[in-house]
Design an enzyme around this catalytic site. Structure first.
Site, PDB file in Angstrom:
ATOM      1  N   HIS A  41       0.980  -0.960  -0.105  1.00 37.90           N
ATOM      2  CA  HIS A  41      -0.210   0.315  -0.257  1.00 37.90           C
ATOM      3  C   HIS A  41       0.610   1.336  -0.395  1.00 37.90           C
ATOM      4  O   HIS A  41       2.197   1.406   0.027  1.00 37.90           O
ATOM      5  CB  HIS A  41      -0.649   0.175   0.919  1.00 37.90           C
ATOM      6  CG  HIS A  41      -0.335   0.146   2.447  1.00 37.90           C
ATOM      7  ND1 HIS A  41       0.895  -1.371   3.282  1.00 37.90           N
ATOM      8  CD2 HIS A  41       0.528   0.792   3.395  1.00 37.90           C
ATOM      9  CE1 HIS A  41       0.918  -0.468   4.052  1.00 37.90           C
ATOM     10  NE2 HIS A  41       1.402   0.374   3.730  1.00 37.90           N
ATOM     11  N   HIS A 128       5.487   6.186  -1.732  1.00 38.17           N
ATOM     12  CA  HIS A 128       6.494   5.586  -1.792  1.00 38.17           C
ATOM     13  C   HIS A 128       5.986   4.382  -0.759  1.00 38.17           C
ATOM     14  O   HIS A 128       5.234   4.492  -0.440  1.00 38.17           O
ATOM     15  CB  HIS A 128       8.270   5.190  -0.872  1.00 38.17           C
ATOM     16  CG  HIS A 128       7.487   5.558  -0.128  1.00 38.17           C
ATOM     17  ND1 HIS A 128       7.542   6.267   1.378  1.00 38.17           N
ATOM     18  CD2 HIS A 128       7.339   4.077   1.526  1.00 38.17           C
ATOM     19  CE1 HIS A 128       7.340   5.779   1.703  1.00 38.17           C
ATOM     20  NE2 HIS A 128       7.565   4.349   2.294  1.00 38.17           N
TER      21      HIS A 128
HETATM   22  P1  2AM Z   1       5.649   2.651   5.659  1.00 41.90           P
HETATM   23  O1  2AM Z   1       5.030   2.263   4.258  1.00 41.90           O
HETATM   24  O2  2AM Z   1       6.380   3.817   4.897  1.00 41.90           O
HETATM   25  O3  2AM Z   1       6.806   1.751   5.625  1.00 41.90           O
HETATM   26  C1  2AM Z   1       1.235   0.482   8.142  1.00 41.90           C
HETATM   27  O4  2AM Z   1       2.077  -0.314   9.642  1.00 41.90           O
HETATM   28  C2  2AM Z   1       2.251   1.805   8.116  1.00 41.90           C
HETATM   29  O5  2AM Z   1       2.425   2.672   8.246  1.00 41.90           O
HETATM   30  C3  2AM Z   1       3.714   1.378   7.280  1.00 41.90           C
HETATM   31  O6  2AM Z   1       3.747   0.539   5.787  1.00 41.90           O
HETATM   32  C4  2AM Z   1       4.626   2.363   7.200  1.00 41.90           C
HETATM   33  O7  2AM Z   1       4.918   2.941   6.468  1.00 41.90           O
HETATM   34  C5  2AM Z   1       4.130   2.771   8.219  1.00 41.90           C
HETATM   35  N1  2AM Z   1       4.268   2.495  10.057  1.00 41.90           N
HETATM   36  C6  2AM Z   1       4.297   1.587  10.654  1.00 41.90           C
HETATM   37  N2  2AM Z   1       5.178   1.530  11.780  1.00 41.90           N
HETATM   38  C7  2AM Z   1       5.324   3.092  11.743  1.00 41.90           C
HETATM   39  C8  2AM Z   1       5.856   3.861  12.747  1.00 41.90           C
HETATM   40  N3  2AM Z   1       6.344   3.712  14.000  1.00 41.90           N
HETATM   41  N4  2AM Z   1       6.325   5.143  12.726  1.00 41.90           N
HETATM   42  C9  2AM Z   1       5.793   5.312  11.440  1.00 41.90           C
HETATM   43  N5  2AM Z   1       5.299   4.959  10.613  1.00 41.90           N
HETATM   44  C10 2AM Z   1       4.841   3.538  10.363  1.00 41.90           C
END
Ligand code: 2AM
Length: 184
Positions: A41, A128
């Site tokens: 996603h 991204h």
């Molecule tokens: P990302 O795609 O940029 O890695 C769901 O978990 C989404 O939230 C992930 O795809 C991630 O984005 C983002 N995410 C997960 N944990 C996070 C965190 N601790 N801080 C910021 N973004 C987070």
């Protein structure tokens, strides 16, 4: 519940991006935790853990943010990475196409979340699709085939709705379930 706002990807795009994963057993590939294709996603805002009561406010914020932009098309772009060049932390695929419209939705979300007292990411939004995250115990250096020699071309994802997801962490990785859609 652990929540985040994202743009969903069509199954064929998820499948094509899933094929960028190196074959099982390919040394460096084991140093990364690969996102299952059906979970790929575009994250717009990660909210973290909140009680169920926030859903009403988030529905309002999502509706507002989605309505500030126009539907369009996102084109799957080139591979890149975050983190040290010799041991990248995140392997991702970039986006092209109607990026200003995507930025507009994201800015609307940031604004709405701030107004309602949710913490927001201070870093500028960098659109991204995360494909893989480096494991803590990884020992290889730069993935030898990243960015991959051939990258998928002409993959299109409609920018027509914003989705609020619940993320459930489990032993096999995170499971993402859409809980609300907001038409753009
Ligand atoms: P990302 O795609 O940029 O890695 C769901 O978990 C989404 O939230 C992930 O795809 C991630 O984005 C983002 N995410 C997960 N944990 C996070 C965190 N601790 N801080 C910021 N973004 C987070």
């Amino acid at each position: 519940m652990r929540l985040f706002f994202a743009i969903e990807l069509p199954h064929e795009v998820q499948g094509a991006l899933g094929r960028l994963r190196p074959p099982d057993g390919a040394g460096w590939g084991c140093d990364y935790r690969w996102v299952e294709p059906e979970s790929l996603h575009i994250t717009l805002a990660f909210l973290g853990e909140h009680p169920d009561q926030v859903l009403e406010a988030l529905a309002h914020i999502g509706t507002q943010a989605a309505s500030t932009s126009h539907p369009g098309k996102l084109v799957i772009g080139s591979a890149g990475s975050f983190g040290p060049r010799r041991a990248p932390r995140v392997l991702w695929i970039g986006l092209e196409g109607d990026l200003p419209r995507l930025h507009q939705v994201q800015a609307g979300l940031t604004e709405g979340l701030k107004q309602h007292g949710f913490p927001v990411e201070a870093r500028p939004f960098s659109p991204h699709i995360t494909l893989a995250r480096r494991r803590e115990r990884a020992d290889s250096g730069l993935p030898p085939i990243w960015p991959p020699a051939t990258q998928p071309k002409q993959l299109i994802a409609p920018l027509d709705k914003l989705t609020l997801f619940v993320s459930q962490l489990g032993r096999g990785g995170a499971r993402y379930t859409p809980v609300a859609h907001f038409p753009i």
